[in-house]
Design a protein around this motif. Structure first.
Motif, short mmCIF file in Angstrom:
data_model
loop_
_atom_site.label_atom_id
_atom_site.label_comp_id
_atom_site.label_asym_id
_atom_site.label_seq_id
_atom_site.Cartn_x
_atom_site.Cartn_y
_atom_site.Cartn_z
N GLN A 261 20.43 -0.76 -1.84
CA GLN A 261 19.36 -1.74 -2.02
C GLN A 261 19.34 -2.66 -0.81
O GLN A 261 20.27 -3.44 -0.59
N VAL A 262 18.30 -2.54 -0.01
CA VAL A 262 18.24 -3.31 1.22
C VAL A 262 17.08 -4.31 1.15
O VAL A 262 16.08 -4.07 0.45
N PRO A 263 17.20 -5.44 1.84
CA PRO A 263 16.10 -6.40 1.88
C PRO A 263 14.91 -5.84 2.64
O PRO A 263 15.03 -4.85 3.39
N ALA A 264 13.77 -6.47 2.47
CA ALA A 264 12.53 -5.99 3.10
C ALA A 264 12.66 -5.90 4.61
O ALA A 264 12.09 -5.01 5.25
N GLU A 265 13.44 -6.80 5.19
CA GLU A 265 13.63 -6.79 6.64
C GLU A 265 14.20 -5.45 7.10
O GLU A 265 13.70 -4.84 8.06
N LEU A 266 15.23 -4.96 6.41
CA LEU A 266 15.83 -3.69 6.81
C LEU A 266 14.94 -2.52 6.44
O LEU A 266 14.92 -1.50 7.15
N ASP A 267 14.20 -2.63 5.37
CA ASP A 267 13.29 -1.55 5.01
C ASP A 267 12.23 -1.37 6.10
O ASP A 267 11.76 -0.26 6.32
N THR A 268 11.88 -2.46 6.76
CA THR A 268 10.92 -2.37 7.87
C THR A 268 11.57 -1.75 9.10
O THR A 268 10.98 -0.90 9.78
N VAL A 269 12.80 -2.17 9.39
CA VAL A 269 13.51 -1.61 10.55
C VAL A 269 13.69 -0.10 10.40
O VAL A 269 13.53 0.67 11.35
N PHE A 270 13.98 0.32 9.15
CA PHE A 270 14.21 1.74 8.87
C PHE A 270 13.06 2.31 8.03
O PHE A 270 13.26 2.88 6.97
N ALA A 271 11.84 2.12 8.55
CA ALA A 271 10.65 2.57 7.83
C ALA A 271 10.55 4.09 7.81
O ALA A 271 11.04 4.78 8.73
N ALA A 272 9.93 4.61 6.77
CA ALA A 272 9.69 6.05 6.67
C ALA A 272 8.60 6.48 7.65
O ALA A 272 7.76 5.68 8.06
N SER A 273 8.62 7.75 8.02
CA SER A 273 7.58 8.34 8.87
C SER A 273 6.98 9.51 8.12
O SER A 273 7.34 10.68 8.37
N PRO A 274 6.08 9.24 7.19
CA PRO A 274 5.55 10.32 6.34
C PRO A 274 4.82 11.38 7.15
O PRO A 274 4.12 11.09 8.12
N GLY A 275 4.99 12.63 6.73
CA GLY A 275 4.33 13.74 7.40
C GLY A 275 4.67 15.05 6.72
O GLY A 275 5.34 15.07 5.67
N PRO A 276 4.22 16.16 7.28
CA PRO A 276 4.45 17.48 6.66
C PRO A 276 5.92 17.81 6.43
O PRO A 276 6.26 18.51 5.48
N LEU A 277 6.80 17.30 7.29
CA LEU A 277 8.22 17.63 7.15
C LEU A 277 8.85 16.96 5.93
O LEU A 277 9.98 17.32 5.55
N CYS A 278 8.15 16.00 5.33
CA CYS A 278 8.72 15.32 4.17
C CYS A 278 8.97 16.29 3.01
O CYS A 278 9.86 16.05 2.18
N SER A 279 8.19 17.36 2.94
CA SER A 279 8.40 18.34 1.87
C SER A 279 9.75 19.02 1.99
O SER A 279 10.25 19.58 1.01
N TRP A 280 10.34 18.98 3.19
CA TRP A 280 11.59 19.68 3.43
C TRP A 280 12.77 18.72 3.58
O TRP A 280 13.88 19.16 3.90
#
Length: 305
Positions: A261-280
């Motif tokens: 459980q991370v604060p919003a600040e870290l969630d921004t630093v380590f943001a997701a990069s959604p794309g086709p590879l997410c299925s894998w």
């Protein structure tokens, strides 16, 4: 030989990593956090069958080169593949057996193209190099000596055909070449991708300048990732020790471990990069953005038709 990125201000501890870690940072920072920072590590999804095929083939070829000369035959390659077959990720025993047969043909056919008398510099050889910024290490599938130079060889078992750009742009292959050259004190500029399903060999010959560009790029990525790592530790503190599953409990009985459980600040630093590879992605279950980016995949969907 290769230019290196200078550091301004106070010296920073060397960022120790593999090319895989750097590429994970580039691909998806959330997956990077789940893989390298969150402890305990969030639970992964089931094993992928195509990874089982790839690992089985790599292991068999490495073992084949370790056999004495007289045993380096196609039959030995097939036996090694069979004895080391990894069964995880397949739909059922029948599918596993079918792919065992395919993989057996793959390795036995490939070794017919090799000279068993070759005395390789290394098989599954770990190499390393460092600059003022980064300490890079990794394991090469095969390191050949061709005349007065070394050649980095990387096996590929995926269904996608390869292009020369795959060899030219590979950060891993370039850094392996730099590390091999440094450790062996022998020039290493050529890198090869051996695509076993087609028998195709894709080669790229680097120059000192192109290797230097790859190394500078690795340093730039390392600085970004190290800065994020430091911020994570400053906020979350040092990782705590975790208890292992009780003896006798099967893998399927282990509770699912969620991400930290991370604060919003870290969630921004380590943001997701959604794309086709997410299925894998192994961590798909923990990432709403990834789930929205693509549909679920069966563990065997990565196998060729």
């Amino acid at each position: 030989m290769y230019d290196q990125l200078p550091l301004d201000g106070m010296p920073r501890r060397l960022y120790a990593c593999t090319p895989s870690r750097l590429n994970t940072w580039l691909d998806c920072r959330r997956r990077y956090r789940f893989t390298y920072l969150d402890r305990p590590q969030p639970s992964k999804g089931p094993a992928w069958a195509h990874n089982s095929v790839g690992a089985s083939v790599h292991n068999a070829l490495a073992a084949w080169w370790r056999e004495p000369y007289e045993r380096r035959t196609p039959l030995t390659a097939a036996v090694l593949l069979t004895n080391g077959w990894i069964t995880e990720g397949f739909r059922d025993a029948e599918q596993s057996a079918e792919w065992l047969g395919r993989a057996r043909d793959l390795v036995s056919g490939y070794v017919t193209t090799l000279d068993p008398a070759d005395d390789l510099v290394g098989v599954e050889r770990t190499v390393a190099t460092r600059t003022k910024v980064v300490a890079l290490s990794g394991r090469i599938d095969r390191l050949d000596r061709r005349g007065d130079e070394l050649v980095v060889v990387d096996y590929k078992t995926g269904r996608r055909p390869l292009t020369q750009d795959d060899a030219r742009s590979s950060l891993a292959l370039a850094t392996y070449a730099i590390a091999a050259s440094t450790m062996m004190r022998t020039p290493c500029r050529a890198v090869e991708l051996h695509h076993l399903p087609t028998g195709e060999i894709v080669e790229w010959r680097h120059t000192d300048e192109s290797l230097g560009r790859h190394l500078r790029r690795a340093e730039e990525i390392a600085v970004e990732a190290a800065t994020a790592d430091d911020r994570y530790r400053a906020v979350m503190g040092a990782p705590t020790s975790t208890k292992r599953a009780a003896p006798g409990r099967g893998a399927g009985e282990r509770p699912v471990v969620g991400p930290a459980q991370v604060p919003a600040e870290l969630d921004t630093v380590f943001a997701a990069s959604p794309g086709p590879l997410c299925s894998w992605c192994d961590f798909r279950r923990h990432c709403p953005e990834g789930q929205a980016a693509g549909s679920d995949r069966n563990p065997w969907d990565g196998l060729a038709d």
